[in-house]
Motif scaffolding. Structure first.
Motif, PDB file in Angstrom:
ATOM      1  N   GLN A   1       0.813  -1.211   0.000  1.00  0.00           N
ATOM      2  CA  GLN A   1       0.000   0.000   0.000  1.00  0.00           C
ATOM      3  C   GLN A   1       0.846   1.260   0.000  1.00  0.00           C
ATOM      4  O   GLN A   1       0.573   2.208  -0.720  1.00  0.00           O
ATOM      5  CB  GLN A   1      -0.892   0.017   1.233  1.00  0.00           C
ATOM      6  CG  GLN A   1      -2.066  -0.920   1.112  1.00  0.00           C
ATOM      7  CD  GLN A   1      -3.169  -0.509   2.046  1.00  0.00           C
ATOM      8  OE1 GLN A   1      -2.950   0.151   3.037  1.00  0.00           O
ATOM      9  NE2 GLN A   1      -4.374  -0.884   1.708  1.00  0.00           N
ATOM     10  N   GLN A   2       1.878   1.269   0.873  1.00  0.00           N
ATOM     11  CA  GLN A   2       2.655   2.494   1.038  1.00  0.00           C
ATOM     12  C   GLN A   2       3.713   2.670  -0.030  1.00  0.00           C
ATOM     13  O   GLN A   2       4.249   3.755  -0.190  1.00  0.00           O
ATOM     14  CB  GLN A   2       3.366   2.484   2.399  1.00  0.00           C
ATOM     15  CG  GLN A   2       2.457   2.291   3.567  1.00  0.00           C
ATOM     16  CD  GLN A   2       3.264   1.968   4.814  1.00  0.00           C
ATOM     17  OE1 GLN A   2       4.169   2.693   5.202  1.00  0.00           O
ATOM     18  NE2 GLN A   2       2.939   0.855   5.437  1.00  0.00           N
TER      19      GLN A   2
ATOM     20  N   TRP B   1       6.407  10.957   7.158  1.00  0.00           N
ATOM     21  CA  TRP B   1       5.630   9.806   6.678  1.00  0.00           C
ATOM     22  C   TRP B   1       4.135  10.149   6.619  1.00  0.00           C
ATOM     23  O   TRP B   1       3.427   9.750   5.708  1.00  0.00           O
ATOM     24  CB  TRP B   1       5.866   8.611   7.614  1.00  0.00           C
ATOM     25  CG  TRP B   1       5.160   7.356   7.199  1.00  0.00           C
ATOM     26  CD1 TRP B   1       5.623   6.399   6.338  1.00  0.00           C
ATOM     27  CD2 TRP B   1       3.869   6.910   7.624  1.00  0.00           C
ATOM     28  NE1 TRP B   1       4.698   5.404   6.210  1.00  0.00           N
ATOM     29  CE2 TRP B   1       3.615   5.690   6.986  1.00  0.00           C
ATOM     30  CE3 TRP B   1       2.893   7.433   8.488  1.00  0.00           C
ATOM     31  CZ2 TRP B   1       2.433   4.980   7.175  1.00  0.00           C
ATOM     32  CZ3 TRP B   1       1.723   6.716   8.674  1.00  0.00           C
ATOM     33  CH2 TRP B   1       1.503   5.502   8.018  1.00  0.00           C
TER      34      TRP B   1
ATOM     35  N   PRO C   1       2.433  12.233   3.195  1.00  0.00           N
ATOM     36  CA  PRO C   1       1.916  11.512   2.027  1.00  0.00           C
ATOM     37  C   PRO C   1       0.913  10.409   2.368  1.00  0.00           C
ATOM     38  O   PRO C   1       0.011  10.132   1.574  1.00  0.00           O
ATOM     39  CB  PRO C   1       3.176  10.910   1.383  1.00  0.00           C
ATOM     40  CG  PRO C   1       4.172  10.845   2.481  1.00  0.00           C
ATOM     41  CD  PRO C   1       3.865  11.970   3.411  1.00  0.00           C
ATOM     42  N   MET C   2       1.046   9.758   3.532  1.00  0.00           N
ATOM     43  CA  MET C   2       0.217   8.589   3.822  1.00  0.00           C
ATOM     44  C   MET C   2      -1.139   8.977   4.407  1.00  0.00           C
ATOM     45  O   MET C   2      -2.173   8.550   3.935  1.00  0.00           O
ATOM     46  CB  MET C   2       0.957   7.651   4.799  1.00  0.00           C
ATOM     47  CG  MET C   2       2.179   6.990   4.203  1.00  0.00           C
ATOM     48  SD  MET C   2       1.769   5.867   2.835  1.00  0.00           S
ATOM     49  CE  MET C   2       2.387   6.768   1.454  1.00  0.00           C
ATOM     50  N   TRP C   3      -1.124   9.766   5.469  1.00  0.00           N
ATOM     51  CA  TRP C   3      -2.378  10.162   6.110  1.00  0.00           C
ATOM     52  C   TRP C   3      -3.014  11.353   5.403  1.00  0.00           C
ATOM     53  O   TRP C   3      -4.216  11.536   5.434  1.00  0.00           O
ATOM     54  CB  TRP C   3      -2.124  10.590   7.564  1.00  0.00           C
ATOM     55  CG  TRP C   3      -1.755   9.513   8.495  1.00  0.00           C
ATOM     56  CD1 TRP C   3      -2.007   8.184   8.343  1.00  0.00           C
ATOM     57  CD2 TRP C   3      -1.070   9.661   9.742  1.00  0.00           C
ATOM     58  NE1 TRP C   3      -1.512   7.498   9.429  1.00  0.00           N
ATOM     59  CE2 TRP C   3      -0.941   8.381  10.294  1.00  0.00           C
ATOM     60  CE3 TRP C   3      -0.571  10.748  10.444  1.00  0.00           C
ATOM     61  CZ2 TRP C   3      -0.329   8.157  11.523  1.00  0.00           C
ATOM     62  CZ3 TRP C   3       0.040  10.532  11.654  1.00  0.00           C
ATOM     63  CH2 TRP C   3       0.167   9.247  12.187  1.00  0.00           C
ATOM     64  N   GLY C   4      -2.116  12.218   4.872  1.00  0.00           N
ATOM     65  CA  GLY C   4      -2.598  13.471   4.302  1.00  0.00           C
ATOM     66  C   GLY C   4      -2.452  14.633   5.268  1.00  0.00           C
ATOM     67  O   GLY C   4      -3.060  15.682   5.074  1.00  0.00           O
ATOM     68  N   THR C   5      -1.644  14.454   6.315  1.00  0.00           N
ATOM     69  CA  THR C   5      -1.399  15.559   7.248  1.00  0.00           C
ATOM     70  C   THR C   5      -0.031  15.389   7.912  1.00  0.00           C
ATOM     71  O   THR C   5       0.430  14.269   8.113  1.00  0.00           O
ATOM     72  CB  THR C   5      -2.507  15.630   8.328  1.00  0.00           C
ATOM     73  OG1 THR C   5      -2.233  16.729   9.195  1.00  0.00           O
ATOM     74  CG2 THR C   5      -2.587  14.356   9.143  1.00  0.00           C
TER      75      THR C   5
ATOM     76  N   HIS D   1      -2.853   7.204  14.460  1.00  0.00           N
ATOM     77  CA  HIS D   1      -1.692   6.328  14.405  1.00  0.00           C
ATOM     78  C   HIS D   1      -2.142   4.874  14.453  1.00  0.00           C
ATOM     79  O   HIS D   1      -3.024   4.520  15.224  1.00  0.00           O
ATOM     80  CB  HIS D   1      -0.751   6.639  15.572  1.00  0.00           C
ATOM     81  CG  HIS D   1       0.613   6.054  15.413  1.00  0.00           C
ATOM     82  ND1 HIS D   1       0.864   4.721  15.569  1.00  0.00           N
ATOM     83  CD2 HIS D   1       1.794   6.622  15.085  1.00  0.00           C
ATOM     84  CE1 HIS D   1       2.158   4.494  15.357  1.00  0.00           C
ATOM     85  NE2 HIS D   1       2.746   5.633  15.065  1.00  0.00           N
TER      86      HIS D   1
ATOM     87  N   PRO E   1      -6.180  11.590   0.161  1.00  0.00           N
ATOM     88  CA  PRO E   1      -4.808  11.102   0.400  1.00  0.00           C
ATOM     89  C   PRO E   1      -4.531   9.812  -0.363  1.00  0.00           C
ATOM     90  O   PRO E   1      -5.449   9.106  -0.759  1.00  0.00           O
ATOM     91  CB  PRO E   1      -4.770  10.881   1.915  1.00  0.00           C
ATOM     92  CG  PRO E   1      -6.179  10.813   2.350  1.00  0.00           C
ATOM     93  CD  PRO E   1      -7.003  11.579   1.367  1.00  0.00           C
TER      94      PRO E   1
ATOM     95  N   LEU F   1      -3.558   6.896   0.440  1.00  0.00           N
ATOM     96  CA  LEU F   1      -3.991   5.599   0.983  1.00  0.00           C
ATOM     97  C   LEU F   1      -5.508   5.445   1.018  1.00  0.00           C
ATOM     98  O   LEU F   1      -6.008   4.449   1.518  1.00  0.00           O
ATOM     99  CB  LEU F   1      -3.438   5.410   2.404  1.00  0.00           C
ATOM    100  CG  LEU F   1      -1.972   5.012   2.516  1.00  0.00           C
ATOM    101  CD1 LEU F   1      -1.611   4.760   3.966  1.00  0.00           C
ATOM    102  CD2 LEU F   1      -1.657   3.791   1.683  1.00  0.00           C
TER     103      LEU F   1
ATOM    104  N   ALA G   1      -6.389   9.479   5.604  1.00  0.00           N
ATOM    105  CA  ALA G   1      -6.383   8.025   5.487  1.00  0.00           C
ATOM    106  C   ALA G   1      -5.765   7.460   6.750  1.00  0.00           C
ATOM    107  O   ALA G   1      -4.800   7.997   7.270  1.00  0.00           O
ATOM    108  CB  ALA G   1      -5.574   7.604   4.274  1.00  0.00           C
TER     109      ALA G   1
END
Lengths: 261, 147
Positions: free
Chosen positions: A66-67, A131, A134-138, A201, B92, B94, B120
């Protein structure tokens, strides 16, 4: 460094051995240094070996489903967060030992651990943020895990500030020690924050009741990096304790000189 | 009792009191410490429309629809209750159906959640792409498809 580090008589070389308990004898600063200093070059070799292996394995690990490639931040972030908590635990144990046994070596161990812990915490916060974007959007949210980790950073800074603020080392050790011991309550909160409350998290992937939820080829580099961080702290901590003991002795000698005049 | 034992007792008693105090505070504040409410929480608490909250859960399979422009709609579920969400903007990386998501916004009068932020939520599973593919092929692993 010399200012505020003197501890009259505590590290004196000429001290009666007859009254000392066995534990105190082994924790004698001179014996401690004689025992640990020869290990330092070997510990450096192990540390460099672990980092080289871990980084190369991490570089060659397959991307996450996914990542993608972003998963590699984990190899810096996760061991930094583990180390931040491990160092705090060591600092709290050393503080408790100093508090109960009034032992200056324990105080020195607690005092010198703090800056490394602060750096590990800062590294975990920054890499987590990189991290998260890009992953969470924040970059940052105030969820339980991130907030408790930020509190850990503040605890380290506060602990270090107390050592700087109080001139007399024995008093500084007692007061800073109490902060360190009381702040230990935050460690289980960090660990279980993701289980007790819902958070952004993710929950634990490695240290959990059932088996790890990371595929072995992604997990191995992580564990090696974790060991690498542990050894890095160990070798840096031993060196810092040595510096602390030396600077206290220099101060004692200066005080002795002044008295003679 | 020696002075050392006394200090040890003091320390243990202090820590025990502190742990209980921290436990009580965290327990009392649990509604504020949670980062988001699940659809069940929101239905249960009967949160009035217009109150700014975070809604979290899984993006329901097959619920994602692209509207005009950058408008998207999807349903957030905790497998018990579901709440429809509308959002305008960039999602986002994900964001996928079947994956965790945390949205920030407010319910409107019709029970539709109007979100202005979508985050996400990554889960605790890490694996290489090949493994994920082969697990999916065998049908033992079910992950959401990228919209």
């Amino acid at each position: 460094m010399g200012g505020g580090c003197g501890n009259q008589g505590a590290f004196a070389l000429t001290r009666s051995w007859s009254k000392m308990s066995i534990m105190q004898a082994y924790a004698n600063p001179t014996r401690f240094l004689n025992l640990t200093q020869p290990l330092v070059p070997w510990l450096w070799a192990v540390t460099i070996g672990l980092f080289a292996t871990g980084l190369i394995m991490g570089w060659n690990a397959p991307p996450d489903y996914q990542q993608g490639e972003t998963v590699r931040i984990m190899y810096v972030h996760v061991p930094a967060a583990w180390s931040a908590m491990m160092v705090y635990t060591i600092m709290a144990i050393a503080s408790a030992t100093g508090f109960i046994f009034r032992h200056p070596l324990a105080d020195a161990a607690a005092k010198t651990a703090a800056p490394f812990g602060a750096v590990f915490t800062f590294l975990a916060l920054v890499t987590g943020s990189i991290w998260g974007e890009p992953m969470w959007g924040t970059w940052w949210v105030w969820d339980a895990r991130l907030t408790s980790m930020f509190v850990l950073f503040l605890l380290y800074l506060g602990y270090m500030a107390i050592w700087q603020a109080i001139e007399e080392p024995q008093r500084a050790a007692r007061i800073a020690g109490i902060i360190a011991i009381a702040g230990f309550i935050n460690i289980p909160i960090i660990k279980f924050s993701v289980d007790w409350w819902n958070s952004l998290h993710q929950p634990a992937s490695v240290f959990r009741m059932d088996r790890p939820t990371i595929a072995p080829e992604l997990l191995w580099p992580l564990l090696i990096m974790g060991l690498g961080y542990t050894f890095l702290f160990l070798v840096l901590h031993l060196t810092a304790i040595k510096t602390e003991i030396t600077s206290r002795r220099i101060r004692q000698m200066r005080i002795a000189n002044i008295r003679e005049l | 009792m020696t002075r050392k034992q006394k200090r040890l007792m003091m320390l243990c008693a202090g820590l025990a009191v502190l742990a209980v105090a921290a436990g009580l505070v965290l327990y009392a504040m649990r509604d504020n410490i949670v980062f988001f409410y699940t659809p069940s929480d929101i239905t249960e608490k009967a949160i009035p429309p217009g109150t700014r909250i975070r809604l979290g859960g899984l993006v329901e399979q097959g619920s994602f629809k692209k509207g005009e422009g950058a408008v998207v709609t999807f349903t957030v579920t905790d497998t018990l209750k579901t709440i429809p969400v509308t959002y305008t903007g960039q999602l986002p990386d994900l964001f996928r159906e079947g994956q965790g998501v945390v949205t920030e916004g407010a319910l409107d009068a019709t029970g539709l959640f109007v979100a202005d932020t979508v985050l996400a939520k990554h889960d605790e599973n890490y694996m290489p792409k090949e493994l994920a593919d082969s697990l999916k092929e065998k049908g033992v692993w079910n992950e959401g498809k990228k919209p």
